[in-house]
Design an enzyme around this catalytic site. Structure first.
Site, PDB file in Angstrom:
ATOM      1  N   GLU A   1      70.959 -68.755  51.113  1.00 27.64           N
ATOM      2  CA  GLU A   1      70.261 -67.488  51.332  1.00 27.64           C
ATOM      3  C   GLU A   1      69.678 -67.077  49.987  1.00 27.64           C
ATOM      4  O   GLU A   1      70.414 -66.719  49.065  1.00 27.64           O
ATOM      5  CB  GLU A   1      71.233 -66.433  51.852  1.00 27.64           C
ATOM      6  CG  GLU A   1      70.598 -65.115  52.201  1.00 27.64           C
ATOM      7  CD  GLU A   1      71.632 -64.115  52.702  1.00 27.64           C
ATOM      8  OE1 GLU A   1      71.471 -62.913  52.403  1.00 27.64           O
ATOM      9  OE2 GLU A   1      72.600 -64.532  53.370  1.00 27.64           O
TER      10      GLU A   1
ATOM     11  N   ASP B   1      72.216 -53.946  48.789  1.00 27.53           N
ATOM     12  CA  ASP B   1      72.861 -54.744  47.756  1.00 27.53           C
ATOM     13  C   ASP B   1      73.709 -53.891  46.825  1.00 27.53           C
ATOM     14  O   ASP B   1      73.324 -52.790  46.434  1.00 27.53           O
ATOM     15  CB  ASP B   1      71.808 -55.506  46.939  1.00 27.53           C
ATOM     16  CG  ASP B   1      71.050 -56.508  47.779  1.00 27.53           C
ATOM     17  OD1 ASP B   1      71.677 -57.079  48.685  1.00 27.53           O
ATOM     18  OD2 ASP B   1      69.848 -56.700  47.551  1.00 27.53           O
TER      19      ASP B   1
END
Length: 255
Positions: free
Chosen positions: A46, A57
């Site tokens: 990924e 994130d």
């Protein structure tokens, strides 16, 4: 079948997807990191497209994105780097990123070029399902790319089933409604993962957020087809040493 589908038809359990940030630790590290991850035992990559405002994130991946942007990484640079990818490896590759830079690049052009350089699928956490169904899904499918939706413990059963129908490749089961890299109590998420397993979804399920070592990877694999490691790997790359030895040492501690 797509490369992702081929992977899951061959390997139905303990699939390891490793997240890395394009252009990190150095601008030209991208291909080396991908190939080293494959050689060290990763099944799926990924690849994060760095963005200045990455909502899902945590601080570790945010910091790697900031460094990658400072290094000069962009979508155009990334596609240039990936042009030689398929001459060297057939490991499935997913691009993970956010809609703003993709739209600025041109969504149709982005999907077309991604497919041309050998990308297999996309994860765009801030693409809502309605916009996917009415505007962007056909473009993604036309380019031959898989699209992976995220679900959380708070996602209703009805919505999980719908996102499963809309997804291809696999379904990304976020272990909790938090950012990446946070500590998770896997006893608390076991019921959620068991619920997903009992639903017999059409897509394979990979568990992400909080997977960092052999213990958490093994636990996730008891309930799903595999797991996704991100922040812990980025942390490993921050240590002194070369990419090959750091990657090999890290994955040896996971698998």
């Amino acid at each position: 079948m797509s490369r992702i589908e081929t992977l899951f038809s061959r390997k139905k359990e303990r699939v390891l997807n490793v997240y890395c940030t394009a252009g990190y630790p150095e601008l030209n590290s991208t291909l080396e990191v991908i190939l080293t991850l494959e050689a060290s035992g990763a099944d799926l990559i990924e690849l994060g497209m760095p963005y200045s405002d990455p909502l899902a994130d945590g601080p570790v991946i945010q910091a790697s994105s900031t460094k990658a942007l400072q290094n000069g990484m962009s979508i155009a640079v990334l596609f240039e780097q990936l042009k030689g990818l398929r001459a060297k490896t057939q490991i499935p590759l997913i691009l993970m990123g956010y809609m703003n830079p993709v739209i600025q690049y041109g969504f149709q052009q982005f999907c077309k070029e991604a497919a041309e350089v050998g990308v297999d699928g996309l994860i765009l956490p801030d693409l809502p399902e309605y916009e996917y169904e009415t505007m962007y899904g056909e473009i993604i499918k036309k380019a031959g790319l898989d699209f992976i939706f995220l679900i959380t413990p708070e996602t209703s059963t009805e919505r999980i089933k719908k996102l499963d129908r809309l997804s291809s490749g696999f379904l990304y089961a976020v272990s909790s409604s938090a950012t990446t890299g946070n500590e998770k109590d896997f006893d608390q998420v076991a019921k959620y993962l068991q619920r997903l397993k009992d639903m017999q979804l059409q897509n394979p399920v990979l568990v992400g957020f909080g997977i960092k070592d052999k213990t958490t990877f093994d636990t996730a694999c008891r309930y799903a087809n595999g797991a996704i490691i991100g922040s812990a790997y980025i942390k490993a790359l921050e240590q002194p040493g070369d990419i090959q030895s750091l990657t090999q040492q890290f994955l040896n501690q996971v698998l």
